[in-house]
Scaffold this motif. Structure first.
Motif, short mmCIF file in Angstrom:
data_model
loop_
_atom_site.label_atom_id
_atom_site.label_comp_id
_atom_site.label_asym_id
_atom_site.label_seq_id
_atom_site.Cartn_x
_atom_site.Cartn_y
_atom_site.Cartn_z
N TRP A 84 -39.73 6.03 -59.53
CA TRP A 84 -40.44 5.21 -60.52
C TRP A 84 -39.77 3.86 -60.68
N SER A 85 -38.43 3.88 -60.73
CA SER A 85 -37.71 2.61 -60.92
C SER A 85 -37.98 1.68 -59.75
N TRP A 86 -38.02 2.27 -58.54
CA TRP A 86 -38.30 1.43 -57.38
C TRP A 86 -39.70 0.82 -57.49
N ILE A 87 -40.69 1.65 -57.86
CA ILE A 87 -42.07 1.15 -57.95
C ILE A 87 -42.14 0.04 -59.00
N ALA A 88 -41.50 0.27 -60.15
CA ALA A 88 -41.55 -0.72 -61.22
C ALA A 88 -40.92 -2.04 -60.75
N ASN A 89 -39.81 -1.94 -60.03
CA ASN A 89 -39.15 -3.14 -59.54
C ASN A 89 -39.95 -3.85 -58.47
N TYR A 90 -40.38 -3.07 -57.47
CA TYR A 90 -41.03 -3.69 -56.33
C TYR A 90 -42.37 -4.28 -56.70
N TYR A 91 -43.17 -3.52 -57.46
CA TYR A 91 -44.52 -3.99 -57.77
C TYR A 91 -44.58 -4.77 -59.10
N PRO A 413 -55.68 0.11 -62.82
CA PRO A 413 -54.74 -0.68 -63.61
C PRO A 413 -53.37 -0.67 -62.93
N SER A 414 -52.42 -1.34 -63.56
CA SER A 414 -51.06 -1.34 -63.06
C SER A 414 -50.55 0.11 -63.10
N PRO A 415 -49.60 0.59 -62.31
CA PRO A 415 -48.90 -0.05 -61.21
C PRO A 415 -49.80 -0.26 -59.99
N ARG A 416 -49.77 -1.49 -59.45
CA ARG A 416 -50.63 -1.78 -58.29
C ARG A 416 -49.86 -1.47 -57.01
N TYR A 417 -49.67 -0.19 -56.77
CA TYR A 417 -48.81 0.22 -55.67
C TYR A 417 -49.63 0.52 -54.43
N ASN A 418 -48.95 0.54 -53.28
CA ASN A 418 -49.59 1.02 -52.06
C ASN A 418 -48.96 2.38 -51.76
N ALA A 419 -49.78 3.43 -51.75
CA ALA A 419 -49.24 4.79 -51.64
C ALA A 419 -48.47 4.98 -50.34
N ARG A 420 -48.91 4.29 -49.29
CA ARG A 420 -48.20 4.47 -48.02
C ARG A 420 -46.77 3.94 -48.14
N ASP A 421 -46.64 2.73 -48.70
CA ASP A 421 -45.30 2.12 -48.81
C ASP A 421 -44.44 2.90 -49.80
N ALA A 422 -45.07 3.33 -50.91
CA ALA A 422 -44.32 4.08 -51.92
C ALA A 422 -43.89 5.43 -51.34
N ALA A 423 -44.71 6.00 -50.46
CA ALA A 423 -44.35 7.30 -49.87
C ALA A 423 -43.16 7.15 -48.94
N LYS A 801 -48.02 -20.08 -77.18
CA LYS A 801 -48.94 -19.41 -78.09
C LYS A 801 -50.37 -19.39 -77.55
N ASP A 802 -50.82 -20.48 -76.96
CA ASP A 802 -52.20 -20.56 -76.48
C ASP A 802 -52.47 -19.63 -75.30
N PHE A 803 -51.42 -19.35 -74.53
CA PHE A 803 -51.61 -18.55 -73.33
C PHE A 803 -51.49 -17.05 -73.59
N ARG A 804 -50.97 -16.69 -74.78
CA ARG A 804 -50.66 -15.28 -75.00
C ARG A 804 -51.85 -14.33 -74.81
N PRO A 805 -53.07 -14.70 -75.29
CA PRO A 805 -54.18 -13.74 -75.13
C PRO A 805 -54.68 -13.57 -73.69
N ILE A 806 -54.25 -14.44 -72.76
CA ILE A 806 -54.76 -14.34 -71.38
C ILE A 806 -54.13 -13.14 -70.69
N ARG A 807 -54.95 -12.37 -69.95
CA ARG A 807 -54.38 -11.25 -69.20
C ARG A 807 -53.72 -11.78 -67.95
N PHE A 808 -52.47 -11.39 -67.74
CA PHE A 808 -51.68 -11.91 -66.62
C PHE A 808 -51.43 -10.74 -65.67
N ILE A 809 -51.99 -10.83 -64.45
CA ILE A 809 -51.90 -9.70 -63.53
C ILE A 809 -51.09 -10.09 -62.30
N LEU A 810 -50.06 -9.31 -62.01
CA LEU A 810 -49.24 -9.57 -60.83
C LEU A 810 -49.56 -8.51 -59.80
N ASP A 811 -49.83 -8.92 -58.57
CA ASP A 811 -50.10 -7.94 -57.54
C ASP A 811 -49.25 -8.26 -56.32
#
Length: 815
Positions: A84-91, A413-423, A801-811
């Motif tokens: 899990w820690s690896w997935i959280a870090n990598y993705y 939704p997040s975690p946006r993992y790739n099962a092959r790489d995570a495996a 403050k103005d940007f806070r409501p925007i959804r920020f997605i990292l992939d």
């Protein structure tokens, strides 16, 4: 006196772990991976997971106490937490996201414990003021939840008070929520103890001479009881043709009685066979795989379609099982699991458990517990991408079948993992081996194999030496010019279909769009009905006579006239699986046409029904979307038709060509798998396209080299890594300002390697506007530092403050 604390992961998207205080006994009892109920924020109760037990006092805040411990022994093991820690870090997501994605939701309940009054309690004098308030409230109400108790007392920490009341046995609590999993009980019938001698049986039958149905039931009961097996109530009702009320009246008369036996939901009936004998090519491949496993942990197994990869997997799996280890078999599509389960169960019987999202909550909990306890029925896990999160304790082998599949990548939704790489990482943690199998490997896996990072084994003979199918390209432009098209079928395609039908063979037709027609257009003013929530035109579904949005599921009835100019000249453009199905019914009225797409495979057994019917040859022609391309095995299919190859090729994505090649080769691989050479017909407007030429000769290396050249030239994976950033919000201007600010900040750090900002092809979905940026990471650049820098910029962005409501997605690796 030392204070004891625990750090816990909460199932919410927050980066940090949180510290709670525990007593000394609790600290001695608690282990990593147990669940505890904690309160977080003002009113919320969460099921948190213990990450570590320690004695360091938190500096920034006063640690709250935990409410209760929910497990006797850990639910999640050390190896999982590492993974899990690896997935959280990598993705680049939070541990909470991974925790939420991993556990079946029955384990994650937000607490609603219920308290009841103990009727036997009388002595109210022993109660304190607070306790009396609660006890009095329970006089008026039969039950209270902990939230309500907190409201009555007007304070948040009510667990101690409730515990006191329980100690004084004034109330008792029922843990409604934590045990959501109920074992499945089956009702059986046996004879009441009073009736056992033959003499009483005769009197019994005489007594019942008037009640015909009851007598029938008793007689049937005796017939069934000769087998000495326990008799299910349901079976008895069916055999004797009586209703359940008749059995009930026999139970009331003390003639029969009911009893229950707990059964597992997931069971396999039938006997197991020995593994198939491998042919010489498969044996060579198996030897080579074992040889590469001596030096490398990852091996890429490139076997052409229908070369018998599954049989090679089973042999490897058997060896791992004999060594007493677990096997994880990953599949891209639920549709595929149904076919492979049946094939593997014949060999391994009860050692297999299946895990994917079409399974009910209870079944998933059952599999989780079986894997955790390393039971014999969980030695092989077959599953879609989420099964990499199961609590394995001694994994020996992971097989990733069809490793090139996009379905292994999670986008929302997040975690946006790739099962092959995570495996691959999972297998490293367990010191296990991992085998990636595919007829059309993804460029990056093939690249890694060429760079000697992975082992590489090839199998290029079809099983039984059947030849690869003949592939012909049909030029639709030419056919239109010569007026040789009938609907969406060229004369050549129809001829091939007719020939196959005459031979009593089956046909698969592939069209990558579901519905009837993707665009409805007014001939007078040229306007087509749009979805009110997304930037797309609505798809027409003829079966229900409605227009539907495939992004947000908005639907409305098909209008009779154009909404803007009022004329009733609405015309449909383009075609989907539904239209093909209807056209075929007109062209071949005497044959059975089936359709397999998202609309026809709803429900847990949707796939099984269609695949089962096709295998049983009840369907002659099967029309479907890309579900059909994944490793299915039908022995009677001799023709595969691809109706519009261009829609797959012309896609705004750097992997479009690679994907199109994979898709078409995979679809054609469904043809001619048993004896006779199959045919593949591909209709296209551009038969000279290099990818189509490579498909027609099934030349993977030519495609690989050409694509690799382009990737190097335009700086794409496997050379450069990608991180994609997406912003979403209902207000267009907010997203626009946000993305421009972000671009400047990122450009400052990464310069030319930031692409964007761009709007995707569908720039608004569910009323949310979308904008993207892509960061390219050159081969020599340190990945960890890059991510740290991106995180820093993200935090600054979210502090505005103005940007806070925007959804920020990292992939990360967004492809």
């Amino acid at each position: 006196m030392t204070q004891h604390f625990i750090n816990v992961i909460l199932p919410i998207p927050i980066q940090k772990t949180f510290t709670y205080s525990v007593t000394e006994e609790e600290a001695n009892f608690l282990q990593k991976g147990m669940r505890v109920a904690v309160s977080f924020g003002t009113t919320k109760m969460y099921t948190a997971l213990v990450f570590e037990v320690h004695t360091t006092v938190p500096t920034l805040y006063e640690a709250k106490e935990i409410n209760q411990i929910l497990d006797e022994k850990p639910l999640v093991n050390e190896q999982q937490l590492k993974h899990w820690s690896w997935i959280a870090n990598y993705y680049m997501c939070s541990l909470g996201d991974v925790y939420r994605a991993s556990l079946p939701s029955a384990f994650l309940l937000e607490s609603e414990t219920i308290v009841y009054k103990n009727e036997a309690f009388t002595d109210e004098t022993v109660l304190e003021d607070d306790e009396f308030l609660i006890f009095e409230a329970l006089q008026h109400q039969s039950q209270l939840t902990i939230h309500q108790v907190a409201d009555i007392l007007g304070k948040k920490k009510v667990m101690p008070t409730v515990n006191e009341l329980i100690k004084k046995s004034a109330i008792y609590i029922k843990e409604e929520i934590y045990e959501q999993y109920k074992p499945k009980l089956v009702k059986y019938v046996r004879l009441h103890t009073d009736y056992n001698s033959d003499a009483s049986l005769n009197t019994l039958l005489e007594e019942l001479s008037r009640a015909k149905k009851q007598r029938e039931a008793v007689l049937t009961f005796f017939q069934l009881s000769t087998t000495k097996k326990p008799i299910k109530a349901k079976d008895l009702e069916e055999k004797a043709n009586v209703s359940s009320s008749i059995l009930k009246s026999l139970v009331d008369k003390n003639i029969l009685e009911f009893y229950h036996i707990q059964t597992d939901r997931i069971s396999f009936k039938g006997d197991t066979n020995d593994l198939k004998q491998l042919n010489e090519f498969q044996q060579i491949a198996l030897k080579e795989i074992k040889k590469t496993f001596k030096e490398k942990d990852v091996t890429l197994f490139h076997g052409i379609t229908s070369s018998g990869k599954t049989e090679v997997y089973t042999k490897l799996m058997q060896e791992v099982l004999d060594a007493g280890k677990q096997v994880l078999f990953l599949l891209p599509e639920i549709a595929l699991t149904t076919q492979i389960i049946t094939r593997l169960q014949v060999y391994f019987g009860n050692q297999i458990s299946v895990f994917h999202s079409k399974y009910s909550m209870n079944e998933r909990v059952e599999v989780w517990n079986n894997v955790l306890e390393n039971k014999s029925k969980a030695q092989i896990i077959l599953g879609a991408r989420s099964s990499i999160f199961l609590p394995f304790s001694n994994l020996g082998l992971i097989v990733v079948d069809e490793e090139h599949e996009t379905s292994y990548k999670q986008f929302e939704p997040s975690p946006r993992y790739n099962a092959r790489d995570a495996a691959i990482v999972l297998s490293k943690i367990h010191k296990a081996k991992i085998l990636l199998g595919s007829a059309t490997p993804s460029l990056e896996s093939y690249f890694n194999a060429e760079q000697k990072k992975y082992g590489f084994v090839k199998l290029n003979r079809r099983f039984g030496n059947v030849q690869l199918p003949k592939i012909e390209l049909i030029d639709v432009k030419e056919k239109h010019r010569k007026k040789e098209m009938k609907g969406h079928f060229s004369d050549r395609m129809l001829k091939l279909i007719q020939e196959a039908l005459n031979e009593k063979e089956q046909i698969i037709l592939f069209q990558n769009r579901r519905g009837f027609s993707p665009v409805v257009e007014c001939k007078t003013c040229g306007i087509s009905p749009q979805c009110p929530n997304c930037d797309v035109s609505l798809t027409f579904h003829k079966f229900r006579h409605e227009l539907r949005c495939h992004y947000c599921n908005y639907q409305r009835a098909m209008p009779n006239s154009c909404g803007s100019c009022g004329s009733n000249t609405l015309d449909t453009k383009g075609f989907g699986t539904e239209q093909i199905e209807l056209e075929l019914k007109e062209l071949f009225p005497d044959f059975k046409i089936g359709r397999m797409d998202l609309d026809t495979t709803r429900g847990k057994f949707g796939y099984q029904k269609i695949i089962g019917a096709f295998e049983a040859r009840e369907i002659d022609i099967l029309v479907g979307t890309q579900m059909l391309s994944k490793g299915l095995d039908f022995d009677n299919v001799t023709l595969v038709g691809i109706l519009n190859a261009d829609s797959v090729l012309n896609f705004p994505d750097f992997r479009a060509h690679e994907r199109a090649y994979q898709l078409m080769v995979q679809v054609s691989g469904r043809a001619g798998r048993s004896k006779k050479q199959g045919n593949v017909a591909i209709q296209t407007y551009n038969p000279y396209h290099q990818i189509l030429q490579q498909v027609s000769t099934t030349n993977y290396t030519a495609m690989y080299k050409e694509q690799l050249q382009e990737r190097w030239q335009y700086k794409y994976p496997p050379y450069y890594r990608l991180i994609k950033i997406t912003l979403k919000h209902r207000d267009y201007n907010k997203v626009d300002t946000g993305i421009n600010w972000l671009f400047k900040a990122l450009y400052h750090s990464f310069g030319e390697n930031v692409l964007g900002p761009t709007a995707p092809a569908v720039a608004r979905i569910r009323n949310q506007y979308i904008k993207n940026l892509v960061i390219k990471i050159p081969p020599k650049q340190n990945l960890a530092n890059t991510k740290a820098q991106v995180t820093k910029i993200k935090n600054t962005f979210e502090a505005v403050k103005d940007f806070r409501p925007i959804r920020f997605i990292l992939d990360v690796d967004a492809y």
